[in-house]
Design a protein around this motif. Sequence first.
Motif, short mmCIF file in Angstrom:
data_model
loop_
_atom_site.label_atom_id
_atom_site.label_comp_id
_atom_site.label_asym_id
_atom_site.label_seq_id
_atom_site.Cartn_x
_atom_site.Cartn_y
_atom_site.Cartn_z
N LYS A 143 0.85 -1.21 -0.03
CA LYS A 143 0.00 -0.03 0.06
C LYS A 143 1.04 1.28 0.05
CE LYS A 143 -2.72 2.31 3.39
NZ LYS A 143 -3.60 2.32 4.33
N ARG A 163 3.79 1.56 -1.09
CA ARG A 163 4.58 1.99 -2.50
C ARG A 163 3.37 2.37 -3.59
NH1 ARG A 163 8.68 -1.61 -5.94
NH2 ARG A 163 9.05 -0.06 -7.27
N LEU A 164 2.36 2.05 -3.37
CA LEU A 164 1.17 2.23 -4.44
C LEU A 164 0.97 3.91 -4.09
CD1 LEU A 164 -1.11 1.41 -6.20
CD2 LEU A 164 -2.71 1.30 -4.38
N GLU A 165 0.83 4.15 -2.75
CA GLU A 165 0.62 5.50 -2.58
C GLU A 165 1.89 6.49 -3.00
OE1 GLU A 165 -1.84 5.74 1.55
OE2 GLU A 165 0.05 5.43 1.88
N ALA A 166 3.06 5.88 -2.88
CA ALA A 166 4.22 7.00 -3.15
C ALA A 166 4.18 7.11 -4.94
CB ALA A 166 5.55 6.05 -2.69
N PHE A 167 3.76 6.06 -5.47
CA PHE A 167 3.87 5.89 -6.95
C PHE A 167 2.83 6.86 -7.38
CE2 PHE A 167 2.85 4.19 -11.20
CZ PHE A 167 3.88 4.37 -11.68
N SER A 168 1.82 6.73 -6.67
CA SER A 168 0.68 7.62 -7.24
C SER A 168 0.88 9.09 -6.85
CB SER A 168 -0.71 7.33 -6.36
OG SER A 168 -0.95 5.89 -6.61
N ASP A 169 1.24 9.21 -5.74
CA ASP A 169 2.01 10.69 -5.39
C ASP A 169 2.92 11.26 -6.32
OD1 ASP A 169 0.41 10.68 -2.82
OD2 ASP A 169 2.16 10.72 -1.55
N GLY A 170 3.97 10.52 -6.75
CA GLY A 170 4.83 10.78 -7.55
C GLY A 170 4.33 11.28 -9.01
N HIS A 193 -5.94 10.13 -1.17
CA HIS A 193 -5.25 10.10 0.04
C HIS A 193 -6.12 9.60 1.06
CE1 HIS A 193 -2.73 11.77 3.27
NE2 HIS A 193 -3.90 12.29 3.54
N LEU A 226 -7.16 5.53 0.24
CA LEU A 226 -6.32 4.75 0.74
C LEU A 226 -5.99 4.78 2.23
CD1 LEU A 226 -4.13 4.89 -2.57
CD2 LEU A 226 -4.87 2.96 -1.48
#
Lengths: 197, 197, 197, 197
Positions: free
Chosen positions: B3, B5-12, B61, B64
Motif C-alpha cells: 500500500k 508503494r502504491l501511495e508513493a507511486f501515485s503521489d509521484g 489520500h 487509501l
Amino acid sequence: MSKGRLEAFSDGVIAIIITIMVLEMKVPQGESLSALRPVLGLFLSYVLSFVYVGIYWNNHHHMLHAAHRVSGLSLWANLHLLFWLSLFPFATGWMGENHFASAPSALYGIVLLMAAIAYWILQQTLIASEGPGSVLKKAVGRDWKGKLSPVLYLAAILTSFWSSLAAQGIYAVVALLWLVPDRRIEHALKANGSLAE
Amino acid sequence: MSKGRLEAFSDGVIAIIITIMVLEMKVPQGESLSALRPVLGLFLSYVLSFVYVGIYWNNHHHMLHAAHRVSGLSLWANLHLLFWLSLFPFATGWMGENHFASAPSALYGIVLLMAAIAYWILQQTLIASEGPGSVLKKAVGRDWKGKLSPVLYLAAILTSFWSSLAAQGIYAVVALLWLVPDRRIEHALKANGSLAE
Amino acid sequence: MSKGRLEAFSDGVIAIIITIMVLEMKVPQGESLSALRPVLGLFLSYVLSFVYVGIYWNNHHHMLHAAHRVSGLSLWANLHLLFWLSLFPFATGWMGENHFASAPSALYGIVLLMAAIAYWILQQTLIASEGPGSVLKKAVGRDWKGKLSPVLYLAAILTSFWSSLAAQGIYAVVALLWLVPDRRIEHALKANGSLAE
Amino acid sequence: MSKGRLEAFSDGVIAIIITIMVLEMKVPQGESLSALRPVLGLFLSYVLSFVYVGIYWNNHHHMLHAAHRVSGLSLWANLHLLFWLSLFPFATGWMGENHFASAPSALYGIVLLMAAIAYWILQQTLIASEGPGSVLKKAVGRDWKGKLSPVLYLAAILTSFWSSLAAQGIYAVVALLWLVPDRRIEHALKANGSLAE
C-alpha cells in the motif's frame, strides 16, 4: 532501508517516465475536433507504452516485495533497467509521430527487448543475493513469460520491416500476456490476501 | 508495504501531472505586462485543473488511508485512474490555448468523466478487498458526490457545443462541490482529529 | 501517516519545480563559449529561484517536523502553497529571458509575495490544529522574518517599475535573510542535535 | 525522520534529472533509420551522464546510509549538490548537440568538477555532525577517488580545448573508476550483506 530507497527511486523514475511520455503529445493548433486527428497515432502509442510501463512497475513492485536484501550489483542492475525504460518516451514519440512506420516500430521493439533483458538481469542478481531456496526464486518459478517475451520482441522487430501492423499486433499480444493474471497469481488471490497489503 | 508503494507511486505521478501542467504556459515573448494577455486563458485553465488534481489527490489520500489491503486488481485500477489524470495537461493546454472553445471544452469534460469513472472503479475494487462491513465502505457511504459528478460532466460535455461558457460553469460548480466540506467530513472534524495525523 | 504522505507529495512537487526551472534554460545553438551569453540572464534568475525554492523546502521540512497532526484544511493550505510555488518556473523564465526587465521583475515579486502569504496561511492552519501551547507555536515564535518578507516583496514590486536592479537587490537580500541562520536556530544547534536526525 | 525526508527529496530531484536528460533527445523528423543519426551524439552524451548521475545516486545512498544525523548545514550542502547535478541536462544537451565540441566539453567538465566539490562539502558537513570516530568517517577512509576525480576533471577541462576526444576519454575513465568496485566494497561484499538490505 536500502531496499526502501531503491524502491522510492525506481518509483520516482518510473512515475516521471510514464508522465513525460504524454508530453510527446503536443497540444494541436486548431480548436476543432479534427485537429485531434494528427495526435491519434501518438495517443495510441502512448496507451501501449503506458500499459508496458505499468506492467514493469507492477512486476518490479512484486519482485522487490519478495526480496529481502539488495546488493551493490542489484543497484546497478536496477539503474540499467531504468536506463532502457527511460528511452520509452523517445521510442514512443518517434513511433507515434510516424504512424507506426517500419523503422520506428523496430526501434520500439529494440527498447522493449533491452528492457526485458535488463529486467531479467536484475532478477538474477536479486535471486543470487537471496539464495536458491528463497521465496523470490520460488515466486519467479520457471518464468515462461519472462523467457517468451524477448523471443516475441525479436520476432516483432524482424516483422516490422515486412509489416509494421503485424509488429504492433505482437507488442499488444505480449502486453496482454502480462496483463492476464496467470494461475500462479490466481492461486495467490485464492489464498486470499497473500499478494495484498 | 505494498500500500505504501502504491501511495508513493501515485503521489509521484500526481505531483508530476500537477507540475507539468504549468509547462503548457509557455513564457511569453515580450517584456511588457500586455505580453501576459495571451497566457491568461492557459492560466485560468491551469487553476481549474490544479484544483481538480488537488481534489483527486486529497480523495485518493483519504480513500487509501481507510483501506488496509491492496489487491492486484486495485493496482491496475489505480494505474487506470493515473492514465486519465495524465491526460489533464494535454486537455488543459488545448482548452487554455483555444480560449475555452467548444471542442476543447468537451474533450476536457471527457477526460474529467473518464477520471471519475476510473476513480469509482478503483473504489469498488478496494471495497471488494475490504469487505462490506469495512471502514472504507462506511466512509464512502452513499457517495452522492461520486454519483452526481459524472452526470454533471456528461451535461457539461453536451452543453459545451451550445455554450462553452456554461460548460466551464458546470466544471467550476463540480469542483466547488468537492471543495466544500460535507457533513461527513464536518462530523469527522468535530470528532477532533480522526481525519488528522 | 497522513503527515508522511503530505510531506512525500510536497517533496515530489517541490523537487519537480526546482528541476524543471532549469528546463527554461534552452540549450544554445552555437558551440562557442559566447553562445552561452544569452543564457546568462536565465542562469542568474535560476540561481535566485533555486535558493528561494530551497528555502521553502527547508522551512516546510522544519515546520512539518514540529507538527503532529494535519487537518483537512492544512492539506488544502499546502496545495495552495504548492500552486504559487509551481509558478516559479514561469516567472523565473520570463524574468531571465527579458534580462530582469520591469514587468517580469514585478511579476516575480508577486509570485514571491503570494507564496509567502500561502506559507503563512499553512502555518496558521497547522498551529490551529496543534494548539497555542504547542512546540510548533513556540518554534515559530514572533516570526519576524515571515512578517518582514511580504513587506519587502511589496517594496520590490513597486521598486521594479523604477529600477528593476534595485528590485533584484531586495529579492537577494530577503533570500540572504533566510539563509543566514538566526539566533533561534543557532541556539538549537548549540543544544547539539535537536534539529538533527 | 529528517534524514528520511532528505533522502526522499534528493531521490526525487535525482530521479527527475536523470529522466529529463532524455528529453533533450528530440524525436527526429524522418521515419527512416538514418533519421536517428543526428540524435547519436545526444544519445552517447546521455549514456555518459546517466552513468554519472547513477554513480552520484549510488554514493549519496551509501553515504547517507552510514550517517545518523543531518544538520541544518548538511541540508544546504545537499541542496548545493543538487543544484550542480540539475545542470547536467543542460551541459549534456549542449555537448551532445554539438558533437562533443571543445567549449561544450569544457562546460561539461566544469559541471562535473563543481558537483564533485559539492559532494565533498556535503561529506565534510556530515562527518562533522557524526564525529571523527564515526562509521561514516571510517567508511569514507582516505577517499582517494574523491580526491583524484577533481584533478582529472580539471585536466579534462584544459584538455578539451586541445582535443575534446581526449577530454571525453578522461570523463569515461573517471566514470569507470567509480563503477569498478574497489577493495573496500569488495571487502564489504565478502562480509556478505553488510552493504545489502
